[in-house]
Design an enzyme around this catalytic site. Structure first.
Site, PDB file in Angstrom:
ATOM      1  N   HIS A  58       0.830  -1.213   0.000  1.00  0.00           N
ATOM      2  CA  HIS A  58       0.000   0.000   0.000  1.00  0.00           C
ATOM      3  C   HIS A  58       0.867   1.267   0.000  1.00  0.00           C
ATOM      4  O   HIS A  58       1.889   1.327   0.686  1.00  0.00           O
ATOM      5  CB  HIS A  58      -0.888  -0.008   1.248  1.00  0.00           C
ATOM      6  CG  HIS A  58      -2.007   0.991   1.222  1.00  0.00           C
ATOM      7  ND1 HIS A  58      -1.923   2.200   1.859  1.00  0.00           N
ATOM      8  CD2 HIS A  58      -3.218   0.959   0.630  1.00  0.00           C
ATOM      9  CE1 HIS A  58      -3.053   2.867   1.677  1.00  0.00           C
ATOM     10  NE2 HIS A  58      -3.858   2.138   0.931  1.00  0.00           N
ATOM     11  N   SER A  85     -10.666 -14.760  -2.266  1.00  0.00           N
ATOM     12  CA  SER A  85     -10.662 -13.299  -2.212  1.00  0.00           C
ATOM     13  C   SER A  85     -11.980 -12.716  -2.699  1.00  0.00           C
ATOM     14  O   SER A  85     -12.794 -13.386  -3.335  1.00  0.00           O
ATOM     15  CB  SER A  85      -9.460 -12.751  -2.989  1.00  0.00           C
ATOM     16  OG  SER A  85      -9.836 -12.310  -4.261  1.00  0.00           O
TER      17      SER A  85
HETATM   18  C1  PLP Z   1      -6.570   0.144   2.878  1.00  0.00           C
HETATM   19  C2  PLP Z   1      -5.239  -0.395   3.107  1.00  0.00           C
HETATM   20  C3  PLP Z   1      -4.323   0.263   3.934  1.00  0.00           C
HETATM   21  C4  PLP Z   1      -4.636   1.582   4.560  1.00  0.00           C
HETATM   22  O1  PLP Z   1      -5.698   1.476   5.435  1.00  0.00           O
HETATM   23  P1  PLP Z   1      -6.553   2.773   5.850  1.00  0.00           P
HETATM   24  O2  PLP Z   1      -7.590   2.169   6.734  1.00  0.00           O
HETATM   25  O3  PLP Z   1      -7.083   3.370   4.598  1.00  0.00           O
HETATM   26  O4  PLP Z   1      -5.645   3.695   6.580  1.00  0.00           O
HETATM   27  C5  PLP Z   1      -3.097  -0.316   4.128  1.00  0.00           C
HETATM   28  N1  PLP Z   1      -2.787  -1.475   3.553  1.00  0.00           N
HETATM   29  C6  PLP Z   1      -3.635  -2.150   2.768  1.00  0.00           C
HETATM   30  C7  PLP Z   1      -3.221  -3.450   2.168  1.00  0.00           C
HETATM   31  C8  PLP Z   1      -4.898  -1.630   2.505  1.00  0.00           C
HETATM   32  O5  PLP Z   1      -5.750  -2.295   1.722  1.00  0.00           O
END
Ligand code: PLP
Length: 382
Positions: free
Chosen positions: A122, A323
């Site tokens: 991410h 998934s």
């Molecule tokens: C959505 C997501 C995040 C970030 O999460 P938030 O709740 O938007 O802060 C981090 N890693 C992955 C894999 C995600 O899907």
């Protein structure tokens, strides 16, 4: 009821509300569950709940939901098979904060560590590493977006004199690929890197990945040192939130007693949302493990249906195992706009989160067919 808004502003609010209601009907691309209903606990919205500080330490401010927050933490510690007497956690503002907290702990343990994360990680993680001034190396991915373990081993072997922090994805943002924590632990063992820390970013898929069979190796028993999730994604919440679970003995290295609030300052933020733990608590009470699993299975079936239908009309679509995400070739801009589909390069995805219905999928498929008509030839169905 007396209203604080002028006639004009009232109309603006009503326009806003109807726009949101309409957009909510055609949202297929972002991982936000929409089948939640928290009306039963809505009276709480009249109160300024604040869970400031460490949830395990009572604060002098009593208008809080610490007790329920701790029950939420216990639930996730259980499904993530955390060591019974050695876990700690709290309800965060989302997956990003959970990842930041875990990396912060890892850095306090191993200040001169190297962080390894895959290229499908991410976007927020880069920022976290920057904030923490941690050195990092990006690891290649396999075709399905899972970490390339050969590349991990090769790269780590070149830096084996440094402690290793491995950041594993349990459901990558674009394709929902899941890294294998047991495999990662084996590589660490093989390279004899004894000072290591493995964090599982399970923002999207953690809750149901812990519940579906066959078991995917990512939890504490499989070797994770911490796991974080987003609460507003699979579970669903009107306010973004998340949960982070860590090993308690690691956490005890940070946090200091602040006399002003009478509790430990162990969390990233000072004031903390007291409402979001109640939403998660309510969802756990309402659905439980069984209900969460059923919601996930429903979404997985719908995702398979979507993939099959798209393949039948000649559109490329594929899925990682167990998934909710169907990865597709990017469709036309007007379809992306209408169905709020997230894209990356030539790739796009549909996420069958709880709340997405077969009717919505059929409407989307009908739009695809109308737009592309016979221009696409059937491809082999898998
Ligand atoms: C959505 C997501 C995040 C970030 O999460 P938030 O709740 O938007 O802060 C981090 N890693 C992955 C894999 C995600 O899907």
């Amino acid at each position: 009821m007396s209203q604080g808004l002028s006639k004009n502003d009232r109309r603006r609010f009503e326009d806003k509300l109807s726009k949101i209601i309409r957009a909510n009907e055609t949202m297929l691309g972002y991982p936000l569950a929409r089948d939640f209903d928290y009306s039963e606990i809505l009276p709480l919205i009249a109160y300024g709940l604040n869970n400031i500080g460490d949830p395990k330490v009572e604060s002098t401010s009593v208008i809080n939901t610490r007790e329920e927050e701790n029950e939420v933490v216990d639930f996730f510690a259980d499904i993530f098979r955390a060591p019974a007497n050695n876990y700690w956690g709290y309800v965060t503002n989302g997956g990003t904060e959970g990842n930041l907290y875990a990396l912060y702990l890892a850095r306090e343990l191993y200040p001169d560590a190297m962080v390894y994360f895959s290229e499908a990680t991410h976007y927020s993680v880069q920022k976290n590493l920057h904030l923490l001034k941690l050195d990092s190396i990006t690891i290649r991915c396999q075709e399905n977006d899972e970490m390339d373990y050969e590349d991990l081993e090769e790269v780590m072997s070149q830096h084996r004199h440094r402690p290793a922090i491995v950041f594993a994805n349990i459901g990558t943002t674009m394709t929902e690929a899941k890294d294998n924590v047991a495999t990662i632990k084996n590589i660490l063992k093989k390279l004899a890197i004894r000072q290591h820390y493995v964090h599982a970013d399970a923002a999207l898929a953690g809750t149901y990945t812990a519940l579906v069979e066959p078991h995917h190796p990512f939890d504490f028993q499989d070797g994770a040192d911490s796991i974080s999730i987003s609460g507003h994604k699979f579970i669903g919440s009107p306010i973004p939130c998340g949960v982070v679970i860590v090993k308690k003995n690691y956490k005890e290295r940070i946090g200091q007693l602040i006399p002003y609030i009478g509790t430990l300052d162990t969390t990233i933020t000072g004031s903390r949302n007291g409402h979001t733990p109640m939403f998660l608590w309510y969802a756990i009470k309402k659905w439980g493990k069984e209900g969460f699993l059923q919601r996930a299975e429903h979404g997985m079936e719908l995702a398979k249906y979507t993939r099959r239908k798209l393949n039948l009309m000649g559109w490329k679509a594929w899925m990682n195992p167990n998934s909710l995400t169907v990865v597709i070739d990017k469709p036309a801009d007007e379809l992306i706009a209408k169905w709020q589909i997230a894209t990356q390069g030539n790739m796009a995805h549909i996420i069958c989160m709880p709340g997405v219905t077969k009717e919505q999928i059929d409407l989307f498929l009908a739009d695809m067919l109308k737009f592309y008509g016979s221009r696409v030839a059937p491809i082999s169905v898998n």
